[in-house]
Design a protein around this motif. Structure first.
Motif, mmCIF file in Angstrom:
data_model
loop_
_atom_site.group_PDB
_atom_site.id
_atom_site.type_symbol
_atom_site.label_atom_id
_atom_site.label_comp_id
_atom_site.label_asym_id
_atom_site.label_seq_id
_atom_site.Cartn_x
_atom_site.Cartn_y
_atom_site.Cartn_z
ATOM 1 N N VAL A 117 0.869 -1.166 0.000
ATOM 2 C CA VAL A 117 0.000 0.000 0.000
ATOM 3 C C VAL A 117 0.909 1.220 0.000
ATOM 4 O O VAL A 117 1.768 1.374 0.868
ATOM 5 N N VAL A 118 0.730 2.068 -1.010
ATOM 6 C CA VAL A 118 1.589 3.231 -1.174
ATOM 7 C C VAL A 118 0.724 4.488 -1.068
ATOM 8 O O VAL A 118 -0.322 4.591 -1.706
ATOM 9 N N TYR A 119 1.151 5.430 -0.245
ATOM 10 C CA TYR A 119 0.469 6.713 -0.106
ATOM 11 C C TYR A 119 1.311 7.784 -0.788
ATOM 12 O O TYR A 119 2.498 7.943 -0.499
ATOM 13 N N LEU A 120 0.695 8.511 -1.715
ATOM 14 C CA LEU A 120 1.391 9.559 -2.439
ATOM 15 C C LEU A 120 0.852 10.915 -2.006
ATOM 16 O O LEU A 120 -0.362 11.094 -1.881
ATOM 17 N N THR A 121 1.729 11.834 -1.798
ATOM 18 C CA THR A 121 1.317 13.214 -1.518
ATOM 19 C C THR A 121 2.087 14.138 -2.445
ATOM 20 O O THR A 121 3.230 13.848 -2.828
ATOM 21 N N LYS A 122 1.429 15.221 -2.818
ATOM 22 C CA LYS A 122 2.093 16.184 -3.687
ATOM 23 C C LYS A 122 1.611 17.581 -3.308
ATOM 24 O O LYS A 122 0.407 17.845 -3.291
ATOM 25 N N GLU A 135 -4.828 17.262 -12.080
ATOM 26 C CA GLU A 135 -4.056 16.110 -11.619
ATOM 27 C C GLU A 135 -4.886 15.258 -10.662
ATOM 28 O O GLU A 135 -4.862 14.035 -10.724
ATOM 29 N N TYR A 136 -5.623 15.933 -9.782
ATOM 30 C CA TYR A 136 -6.488 15.201 -8.858
ATOM 31 C C TYR A 136 -7.616 14.501 -9.613
ATOM 32 O O TYR A 136 -7.942 13.350 -9.340
ATOM 33 N N ASP A 137 -8.194 15.167 -10.604
ATOM 34 C CA ASP A 137 -9.302 14.601 -11.373
ATOM 35 C C ASP A 137 -8.843 13.417 -12.230
ATOM 36 O O ASP A 137 -9.657 12.566 -12.597
ATOM 37 N N ALA A 138 -7.553 13.348 -12.573
ATOM 38 C CA ALA A 138 -7.051 12.261 -13.417
ATOM 39 C C ALA A 138 -6.897 10.956 -12.654
ATOM 40 O O ALA A 138 -6.796 9.884 -13.252
ATOM 41 N N ILE A 139 -6.906 10.997 -11.324
ATOM 42 C CA ILE A 139 -6.765 9.777 -10.528
ATOM 43 C C ILE A 139 -8.076 9.004 -10.582
ATOM 44 O O ILE A 139 -9.144 9.521 -10.250
ATOM 45 N N GLN A 140 -8.004 7.758 -11.021
ATOM 46 C CA GLN A 140 -9.182 6.898 -11.143
ATOM 47 C C GLN A 140 -9.135 5.822 -10.063
ATOM 48 O O GLN A 140 -8.132 5.099 -9.964
ATOM 49 N N ILE A 141 -10.189 5.708 -9.293
ATOM 50 C CA ILE A 141 -10.267 4.654 -8.288
ATOM 51 C C ILE A 141 -10.385 3.312 -8.992
ATOM 52 O O ILE A 141 -11.185 3.149 -9.910
ATOM 53 N N GLY A 142 -9.575 2.358 -8.575
ATOM 54 C CA GLY A 142 -9.585 1.022 -9.195
ATOM 55 C C GLY A 142 -8.632 0.910 -10.375
ATOM 56 O O GLY A 142 -8.533 -0.150 -10.982
#
Length: 195
Positions: A169-174, A181-188
């Protein structure tokens, strides 16, 4: 009894005369016999040595950066099974092909795990494949029926190289991220190695 001994002596002396007069023929016959014995030993008696290598497909030298393979080239590598020598014995066998997309392009980082028939060189523990010394960081050229490719050896072992898969499990912060950039993250969404 004396006549038999005389006949054997005559035969022996005539063989010596023939050998002296035709020494070149005897040298040629001796060389052909030696090559035949060595060939029979290497082909039928000596057991082959196998090692396992992991190869990053590319130009061959780790310090040279070239274009990464496209999907059509990757499909050809995946369909490769065995490379054989002149006698029909396998010299290289593809065990696994892993590939990772390169930044959403039609290019991939390709890693091939192979079983190679090699000859061991001396007591140093180095190996020859197709009369070239191989080792980690060195280039290798492979010629299958349907594809030829080069690469850099990144792992070498006398035992089979097993893929290492672990769940993390990796947690990324920026900081200072843009909304897109936030909208481009897709769950799954996932990333795989092609297998």
């Amino acid at each position: 009894m004396a006549t038999k001994r005389k006949k054997l002596t005559n035969i022996f002396s005539s063989l010596i005369k023939f050998a002296i007069q035709n020494y070149l023929i005897l040298i040629i016959i001796g060389c052909v016999g030696f090559v035949g014995i060595v060939s029979i030993y290497k082909l039928y008696i000596k057991k082959p040595t196998y090692i396992y290598v992991k190869v990053k497909v590319g130009q061959g030298y780790w310090w040279a950066s070239t274009q990464k393979p496209s999907m059509w080239y990757l499909k050809a590598i995946q369909s490769a099974k065995e490379e054989v020598d002149l006698t029909g014995k396998p010299t290289a066998k593809v065990l696994r092909v892993a590939y990772y997309p390169w930044y959403g392009s039609n290019q991939y980082d390709v890693y091939v795990t192979l079983q190679l028939q090699v000859s061991k060189v001396g007591r140093q523990g180095s190996y020859n494949f197709k009369r070239e010394t191989i080792g980690v960081g060195g280039p290798i050229d492979l010629e299958f029926k349907n594809v030829q490719f080069s690469g850099t050896i990144i792992a070498l072992s006398e035992k089979p190289i097993a893929p290492i898969t672990k769940t993390r499990v990796v947690y990324l912060t920026k900081k200072y991220t843009y909304p897109w950039e936030y909208d481009a993250i897709q769950i799954g969404d996932y990333f795989n190695d092609g297998n």
